[in-house]
Scaffold this motif. Structure first.
Motif, PDB file in Angstrom:
ATOM      1  N   VAL A  94      36.023  10.198  70.873  1.00 24.08           N
ATOM      2  CA  VAL A  94      36.892   9.054  71.165  1.00 24.08           C
ATOM      3  C   VAL A  94      37.216   8.196  69.931  1.00 24.08           C
ATOM      4  CG1 VAL A  94      35.041   7.484  71.944  1.00 24.08           C
ATOM      5  CG2 VAL A  94      37.355   7.262  72.884  1.00 24.08           C
ATOM      6  N   GLU A  95      36.212   7.958  69.102  1.00 19.48           N
ATOM      7  CA  GLU A  95      36.430   7.090  67.927  1.00 19.48           C
ATOM      8  C   GLU A  95      37.527   7.669  67.036  1.00 19.48           C
ATOM      9  OE1 GLU A  95      34.244   4.584  66.143  1.00 19.48           O
ATOM     10  OE2 GLU A  95      33.277   4.020  68.037  1.00 19.48           O
ATOM     11  N   GLU A 131      35.690   0.474  77.879  1.00 14.76           N
ATOM     12  CA  GLU A 131      34.748   0.718  76.765  1.00 14.76           C
ATOM     13  C   GLU A 131      35.494   0.898  75.437  1.00 14.76           C
ATOM     14  OE1 GLU A 131      34.815   2.040  79.933  1.00 14.76           O
ATOM     15  OE2 GLU A 131      33.494   3.785  79.812  1.00 14.76           O
ATOM     16  N   GLU A 132      36.794   1.172  75.513  1.00 11.92           N
ATOM     17  CA  GLU A 132      37.552   1.468  74.301  1.00 11.92           C
ATOM     18  C   GLU A 132      38.296   0.242  73.759  1.00 11.92           C
ATOM     19  OE1 GLU A 132      37.611   5.888  76.063  1.00 11.92           O
ATOM     20  OE2 GLU A 132      39.464   4.740  76.175  1.00 11.92           O
ATOM     21  N   ILE A 187      37.793  -0.471  69.731  1.00 12.11           N
ATOM     22  CA  ILE A 187      38.497   0.486  68.871  1.00 12.11           C
ATOM     23  C   ILE A 187      40.020   0.301  68.990  1.00 12.11           C
ATOM     24  CG2 ILE A 187      38.405   2.394  70.556  1.00 12.11           C
ATOM     25  CD1 ILE A 187      37.927   4.217  68.125  1.00 12.11           C
ATOM     26  N   THR A 188      40.459  -0.077  70.183  1.00 15.35           N
ATOM     27  CA  THR A 188      41.888  -0.294  70.409  1.00 15.35           C
ATOM     28  C   THR A 188      42.363  -1.545  69.661  1.00 15.35           C
ATOM     29  OG1 THR A 188      41.709   0.768  72.558  1.00 15.35           O
ATOM     30  CG2 THR A 188      43.625  -0.661  72.228  1.00 15.35           C
ATOM     31  N   LEU A 202      41.163   7.971  68.893  1.00 16.11           N
ATOM     32  CA  LEU A 202      41.878   6.707  69.131  1.00 16.11           C
ATOM     33  C   LEU A 202      42.194   5.959  67.841  1.00 16.11           C
ATOM     34  CD1 LEU A 202      40.325   5.250  72.405  1.00 16.11           C
ATOM     35  CD2 LEU A 202      42.134   6.939  72.114  1.00 16.11           C
ATOM     36  N   SER A 203      41.550   6.358  66.743  1.00 14.89           N
ATOM     37  CA  SER A 203      41.833   5.626  65.500  1.00 14.89           C
ATOM     38  C   SER A 203      42.850   6.351  64.621  1.00 14.89           C
ATOM     39  CB  SER A 203      40.539   5.366  64.722  1.00 14.89           C
ATOM     40  OG  SER A 203      39.942   6.587  64.387  1.00 14.89           O
ATOM     41  N   ARG A 220      43.633   3.407  78.798  1.00 17.54           N
ATOM     42  CA  ARG A 220      42.342   3.640  78.141  1.00 17.54           C
ATOM     43  C   ARG A 220      41.252   2.936  78.932  1.00 17.54           C
ATOM     44  NH1 ARG A 220      43.482   2.973  71.632  1.00 17.54           N
ATOM     45  NH2 ARG A 220      45.110   4.572  71.511  1.00 17.54           N
ATOM     46  N   ARG A 221      40.008   3.324  78.695  1.00 18.37           N
ATOM     47  CA  ARG A 221      38.892   2.741  79.443  1.00 18.37           C
ATOM     48  C   ARG A 221      38.452   1.418  78.805  1.00 18.37           C
ATOM     49  NH1 ARG A 221      34.412   6.800  78.782  1.00 18.37           N
ATOM     50  NH2 ARG A 221      35.150   6.564  76.656  1.00 18.37           N
TER      51      ARG A 221
END
Ligand SMILES: [Mg+2]
Length: 189
Positions: free
Chosen positions: A57-58, A93-94, A97-98, A61-62, A90-91
């Motif tokens: 995910v990191e 938890e994200e 990072i978002t 999404l980055s 997106r969740r």
């Protein structure tokens, strides 16, 4: 006017970047995403692809670049006094990072709402949005159905979709910006 804006496929050019990573992961060479549901395009179970996203995910999404014209258009809308609220699937938890990604690319943001696997329609209603910018035809239809005009950025996975009349197609952000400014001039709907 309060304008709802999606992130992936609208502000972040996520799909071409993810397509490349998915091709690498699954050993395929798919060049065009013809369906929004990427697991169908890759012919793999939903959970399998979802696990790939959760595990990476990191990175996933980055890495996407911003979509051309998104930053400038959003800046212009804010300058004109409009309120921009992001709604992403997106969740929750994200969130960090978002927000880091938006910050890194200088894209103005305050409120970012995370619908996860829930529908965006309820959030659009709760936040009394007056327009929405989206790339997924299913969301566009749902939001249009509650009377909120939608601007749909045309992509490979939505180009064949027939849409209700309060969904306007746009090929790029200058078209979306023009449409939103015109809509604002008409006053409250
Ligand atoms: Mg999207």
């Amino acid at each position: 006017m309060r304008i709802g804006v999606d992130i992936d496929g609208v502000v972040a050019d996520s799909y071409p970047a993810w397509l490349q990573e998915l091709n690498r992961h699954y050993g395929k060479q798919i060049t065009v995403l013809e369906d929004y549901e990427m697991h169908l395009v890759f012919d793999v179970p939903f959970d399998d692809m979802n696990n790939f996203f959760v595990e990476n995910v990191e990175y996933l999404l980055s890495m996407p670049k911003p979509i051309q014209g998104a930053k400038e258009s959003i800046e212009k809308l804010i300058q004109e006094g409009h309120d921009i609220v992001y709604i992403t699937a997106r969740r929750p938890e994200e969130e960090e990072i978002t927000r880091d990604w938006l910050k890194k690319h200088g894209i103005p943001h305050e409120t970012v709402l995370f619908s996860g696997f829930n529908s965006k329609v309820e959030l659009v209603r709760q936040w009394q949005m007056q327009a929405f910018v989206e790339d997924h035809s299913v969301n566009a239809r749902g939001i249009a159905q509650i009377g909120v005009p939608v601007f749909l950025l045309t992509t490979s996975y939505n180009k064949g979709e027939v849409l209700p009349e309060n969904v306007a197609r746009c090929a790029d952000w200058p078209c979306i910006l023009k449409g939103l400014l015109q809509l604002a001039k008409l006053g409250p709907m």
